[in-house]
Design a protein around this motif. Structure first.
Motif, short mmCIF file in Angstrom:
data_model
loop_
_atom_site.label_atom_id
_atom_site.label_comp_id
_atom_site.label_asym_id
_atom_site.label_seq_id
_atom_site.Cartn_x
_atom_site.Cartn_y
_atom_site.Cartn_z
N ASP A 207 0.87 -1.17 0.08
CA ASP A 207 -0.19 0.01 0.21
C ASP A 207 0.92 1.24 -0.23
OD1 ASP A 207 -2.39 -1.44 -0.04
OD2 ASP A 207 -2.31 -1.55 2.26
N LEU B 267 2.58 1.67 -3.27
CA LEU B 267 1.56 1.88 -4.26
C LEU B 267 1.07 3.53 -4.29
CD1 LEU B 267 -0.33 0.56 -6.34
CD2 LEU B 267 -2.03 0.53 -4.64
N LEU C 68 -8.66 -14.49 -0.42
CA LEU C 68 -7.88 -13.33 -0.31
C LEU C 68 -6.89 -12.87 -1.49
CD1 LEU C 68 -7.11 -12.96 3.80
CD2 LEU C 68 -8.81 -11.66 2.28
N ALA D 245 -8.98 -11.93 -4.40
CA ALA D 245 -9.33 -10.60 -4.33
C ALA D 245 -8.08 -9.57 -4.50
CB ALA D 245 -9.89 -10.35 -2.95
N GLU D 246 -6.74 -9.90 -4.21
CA GLU D 246 -5.70 -9.26 -4.59
C GLU D 246 -5.53 -9.30 -6.27
OE1 GLU D 246 -2.11 -10.06 -2.37
OE2 GLU D 246 -1.40 -8.51 -3.38
N TRP E 92 -8.04 -7.05 -7.94
CA TRP E 92 -7.97 -5.55 -7.73
C TRP E 92 -7.14 -4.94 -8.54
CZ3 TRP E 92 -4.16 -2.37 -6.77
CH2 TRP E 92 -4.67 -0.98 -6.38
N ASN F 95 -7.44 -2.49 -11.85
CA ASN F 95 -6.86 -1.13 -11.71
C ASN F 95 -5.54 -0.86 -12.34
OD1 ASN F 95 -8.45 0.40 -9.49
ND2 ASN F 95 -8.45 -1.72 -8.84
N SER G 83 -8.76 2.03 -2.16
CA SER G 83 -9.71 1.27 -3.03
C SER G 83 -9.18 -0.18 -2.62
CB SER G 83 -9.77 1.53 -4.43
OG SER G 83 -8.89 0.85 -5.06
N ARG G 84 -7.85 -0.04 -2.42
CA ARG G 84 -7.25 -1.60 -2.30
C ARG G 84 -7.50 -2.13 -0.85
NH1 ARG G 84 -2.75 -5.36 -2.22
NH2 ARG G 84 -2.34 -4.82 -0.38
N PRO G 85 -7.20 -1.69 0.25
CA PRO G 85 -7.81 -2.07 1.53
C PRO G 85 -9.14 -2.42 1.55
CG PRO G 85 -6.29 0.00 1.94
CD PRO G 85 -6.57 -0.22 0.44
N SER H 218 -11.04 -2.99 -0.85
CA SER H 218 -11.42 -4.51 -1.74
C SER H 218 -11.00 -5.75 -0.73
CB SER H 218 -10.78 -4.33 -2.96
OG SER H 218 -9.44 -5.02 -2.75
N LEU H 219 -9.93 -5.69 -0.18
CA LEU H 219 -9.54 -6.78 0.74
C LEU H 219 -10.39 -6.92 1.80
CD1 LEU H 219 -5.64 -6.38 0.56
CD2 LEU H 219 -7.10 -8.19 -0.84
#
Lengths: 204, 204
Positions: A114, A117, A187, A190-191, A194, A198, B182-184, B186-187
């Motif tokens: 994060d 990013l 999980l 989901a990663e 995402w 994006n 947006s990433r956390p 989505s997790l």
């Protein structure tokens, strides 16, 4: 670091949990094998030496008791001593608290991703693309590993789970094993999703 | 712990990243405010003292340079010294490597939850239900917090982002901020969904 409200580390919890499954007593070597057979290293950091270190510490804290048994491999040689470990009443209380406290608390996990990013606009588009290609490849590999393990354990008779030769295996355990493979899998999916959703926006 | 292939910790990366956004120089106090304004503590552990400690260490390693400026709040009092920090050429190279290395590597994160889950059959159904109710409530709260922040930053003119009074704000930064919320989100949504899908099975 101890689990909140208890004297147990995560490794202690893993050891006590495995002792709970076999109240007749387990050797350190059997614990090692179980951890290998169940692929527990996919989601723990427990190593060989930490099993023995942990058992010692747990015994000192009265969460575990041990009994030495002697056997002869060969009549001409002196008997070999083996230590069998059991979880104590205090140990059962402590692990119950630890499991409850962990399950009931959702903690934010600091993921370096994060932070990187949030500064990714300072990378050239080409470098960003390369970084995400590498990442997606690793995510795909991990997903596949988890899927393979999940399917393996789902097969009836996939009793690599059990400690060799012993049949007093609790069927509840298999259910638990399946559940914990499904979670990292969801999980990791989901990663991946995402990133795929994006990536165009990020790489621009 | 340093980021692989670099001399930077995660806190160093955060500080250098913020210095990159403002090449004219930033004070420690301005860094503090930026971290607050952007709600960066939602996904970092950076504290006040670690900002100043980090700046000092980065300067020693030549990743940051500083310049003292003097100003008077009041003509009758002696001038106040303020230190302005800038990222150096070496610092830029180092942060580029750090961002690339983190983005390109997917690491498994050891979540104590997985370990507790694997032993959850030893909890009574009632205790399991209570633990998951508490967990779901915390997940819901975190989801809501992230959603609120995400919406706040999306509003045009939501320039609480910027350091007060300074207008040389890079629009790319806003995009990055939105992406990392947006990433956390989505997790956390994946986690909630997994629990809701599996809770009946687990609690049984």
């Amino acid at each position: 670091m101890s689990i909140e409200g208890t004297k147990l580390t995560l490794n202690d919890l893993t050891i006590l949990g495995l002792l709970l499954e076999r109240e007749t007593g387990v050797t350190g070597l059997e614990l090692e094998k179980t951890i290998d057979n169940r692929n527990m290293r996919i989601w723990t950091k427990i190593g060989k030496s930490s099993i023995y270190f942990g058992l010692k510490k747990l015994e000192k804290n009265n969460f575990v008791s041990s009994e030495a048994k002697y056997y002869r491999k060969n009549q001409s040689k002196p008997p070999i001593k083996e230590k069998y470990y059991k979880i104590t009443h205090e140990g059962k209380n402590e692990i119950e608290k630890a499991i409850f406290n962990i399950l009931s608390t959702h903690k934010k996990i600091i993921d370096p991703f994060d932070i990187a990013l949030s500064f990714s606009s300072w990378l050239s588009p080409k470098r960003k693309k390369k970084a995400f290609d590498l990442r997606l490849k690793m995510i795909k590999d991990r997903k596949e590993l988890l899927q393979i393990k999940f399917e393996e354990f789902k097969k009836p008779g996939a009793y690599g789970l059990d400690i060799e030769g012993k049949k007093d295996f609790n069927p509840l355990i298999l259910k638990n094993i399946l559940i914990i493979f499904s979670r990292p899998l969801s999980l990791v999916e989901a990663e991946e999703k995402w990133i795929l959703n994006n990536i165009d926006d990020i790489i621009q």
